[in-house]
Scaffold this active site. Structure first.
Site, PDB file in Angstrom:
ATOM      1  N   ASP A  90       0.557  -1.420   0.094  1.00  0.00           N
ATOM      2  CA  ASP A  90      -0.155  -0.061   0.396  1.00  0.00           C
ATOM      3  C   ASP A  90       0.397   1.451  -0.128  1.00  0.00           C
ATOM      4  OD1 ASP A  90       1.049   0.308   2.274  1.00  0.00           O
ATOM      5  OD2 ASP A  90      -0.771  -0.177   3.492  1.00  0.00           O
ATOM      6  N   ASP A 266      -8.039  -7.423   0.423  1.00  0.00           N
ATOM      7  CA  ASP A 266      -6.753  -7.527   2.031  1.00  0.00           C
ATOM      8  C   ASP A 266      -7.477  -7.186   3.269  1.00  0.00           C
ATOM      9  OD1 ASP A 266      -5.638  -4.632   3.091  1.00  0.00           O
ATOM     10  OD2 ASP A 266      -6.707  -4.764   1.236  1.00  0.00           O
ATOM     11  N   CYS A 304     -13.021 -28.478   7.452  1.00  0.00           N
ATOM     12  CA  CYS A 304     -11.731 -27.754   6.734  1.00  0.00           C
ATOM     13  C   CYS A 304     -10.499 -29.171   7.238  1.00  0.00           C
ATOM     14  CB  CYS A 304     -11.387 -27.047   7.696  1.00  0.00           C
ATOM     15  SG  CYS A 304     -10.204 -25.802   7.703  1.00  0.00           S
ATOM     16  N   CYS A 306      -7.475 -27.304   7.300  1.00  0.00           N
ATOM     17  CA  CYS A 306      -5.849 -26.770   7.404  1.00  0.00           C
ATOM     18  C   CYS A 306      -5.197 -27.525   8.528  1.00  0.00           C
ATOM     19  CB  CYS A 306      -6.238 -25.334   7.861  1.00  0.00           C
ATOM     20  SG  CYS A 306      -6.716 -25.381   9.865  1.00  0.00           S
ATOM     21  N   CYS A 309      -6.501 -28.174  11.754  1.00  0.00           N
ATOM     22  CA  CYS A 309      -7.587 -29.231  11.452  1.00  0.00           C
ATOM     23  C   CYS A 309      -7.466 -30.074  12.034  1.00  0.00           C
ATOM     24  CB  CYS A 309      -9.175 -28.170  11.122  1.00  0.00           C
ATOM     25  SG  CYS A 309     -10.402 -27.332  11.235  1.00  0.00           S
ATOM     26  N   HIS A 335      -5.408 -21.345  10.532  1.00  0.00           N
ATOM     27  CA  HIS A 335      -6.327 -21.833  10.226  1.00  0.00           C
ATOM     28  C   HIS A 335      -7.651 -20.682   9.795  1.00  0.00           C
ATOM     29  CE1 HIS A 335     -10.676 -23.492  10.514  1.00  0.00           C
ATOM     30  NE2 HIS A 335     -11.984 -22.231  10.912  1.00  0.00           N
TER      31      HIS A 335
END
Length: 372
Positions: A90, A266, A304, A306, A309, A335
């Site tokens: 940015d 974002d 999930c 991930c 998890c 997660h």
């Protein structure tokens, strides 16, 4: 330079791809926020496992610490932070607006005192480009005037006019400094006024940037007003360029904005909320600190895959928070980032399959079931 290809539409939702020096980015895309050359609590390898394609760095923070001279010694952010995929930075204007101890806005730019040590600086449009060139990000952002909510029409008109003048200066500086391996996005302002948003979009598009962002949303306005401004502005941006909604938002925000034709997002919410124990799941949010999870053997989200998890229970995550263990922040952040990245990736596939409306309905149905 960035090149964008639109691959399919489902209604007004878009699926595309753009190419940068550090790789391709499939859109829609969610960009984890790496403010100080790090996505809080996570390593680059964990971000890659979560599916992150591109991350965001902050010009203001990195300019003040460690300083562009340090990052430049490494050839830019990629080597400095061990991230070989695309980076967007940015302009730093919002942080000057929100963090600086003292600031003064003039035609030249933002004169401000560092929130770290009180040192004085001037962030001009040219300086914003110079810093981002030193950081060597793949996508730079123009310096724009940030606006508080609520603002009067006169204040919003003044801010969009200054933003346009600064955008021209940023474009001129970018064309002078860059070797065209980096790209520059213009930012649309206009407050919460549809006529001013339309005017700003017309002025910024006329300057001709490789991509466009909508700024000044999610600054305290009511959610319906935010969506109204996005819906007014998005169709005014070129179809053959990426469209970036800055600093937004909740999972439902992303679903709605993708449906309107936005491509890039974002937000600090996934990691910030993770550090407070709020977990995002396909059926809604849960607070892992809650006593009802004390003996819960299930993962955060049964659907999930991930790292968190696959290996840890709700009971263990709650224990980490109650015990004040740092690992709590890492596992919950893994997660939540995975959830956001996967949500947007699944929306992309739904657009490619021309079933975005069905995806949107299923998203809300699962959340309603969870809440009832």
């Amino acid at each position: 330079m960035l090149s964008f290809s639109l691959l399919n539409q489902s209604g007004t939702a878009r699926a595309g791809i753009f190419h940068t020096l550090h790789g391709a980015v499939e859109t829609p895309v969610f960009m984890p926020v790496g403010t100080q050359a790090t996505v809080k609590a996570l390593s680059p390898e964990e971000l890659i496992e979560a599916g992150a394609q591109i991350i965001l760095g902050n010009t203001y923070h990195l300019y003040l610490r460690p300083g562009t001279s340090v990052v430049s010694r490494f050839g830019g952010l990629h080597r400095f932070m061990h991230w070989d995929r695309p980076i967007l930075t940015d302009s730093g204007g919002f942080q000057v607006f929100s963090l600086a101890k003292l600031r003064k806005l003039t035609e030249d730019g933002y004169a401000f005192q560092s929130h770290i040590d009180g040192s004085r600086h001037l962030l001009s449009p040219e300086m914003a480009i110079e810093i981002q060139m030193a950081l060597n990000s793949d996508i730079h952002m123009c310096l724009d005037q940030c606006l508080e909510y609520p603002a009067t029409p006169d204040q919003a008109e003044s801010a969009l006019s200054l933003t346009t003048r600064w955008a021209r200066r940023c474009k001129a500086a970018w064309e002078t400094l860059t070797d065209k391996q980096n790209s520059l996005f213009g930012i649309v302002q206009g407050g919460m006024f549809a006529d001013l948003r339309k005017r700003s979009a017309g002025e910024i598009v006329a300057i001709d940037f490789p991509g466009y962002a909508i700024g000044g949303l999610s600054v305290g306005e009511p959610k319906p007003l935010m969506m109204e401004m996005a819906e007014v502005t998005l169709p005014l941006l070129p179809e053959n360029r990426p469209r970036y909604i800055m600093g937004v938002g909740t999972p439902a925000d992303l679903v709605e904005l993708v449906g309107m034709g936005a491509d890039m997002f974002d937000c600090v919410m996934p990691t910030r909320n993770a550090r407070n124990g709020q977990m995002f799941t396909r059926r809604g949010t849960l607070n892992i600190r809650n006593a009802r999870f004390k003996e819960d053997e299930a993962p955060v989200d049964l659907s999930c895959n991930c790292y968190t998890c696959r290996h840890y229970s709700r009971a263990y995550l709650r224990h980490l928070f109650i015990a004040g263990e740092i690992l709590a922040h890492r596992l919950t952040s893994i997660h939540n980032i995975h959830y956001y990245v996967t949500l947007v990736r699944d929306m992309r596939q739904a657009i490619l399959d021309d079933r975005f409306s069905d995806f949107r309905n299923a998203f809300y149905s699962a959340h309603q079931e969870f809440s009832s």
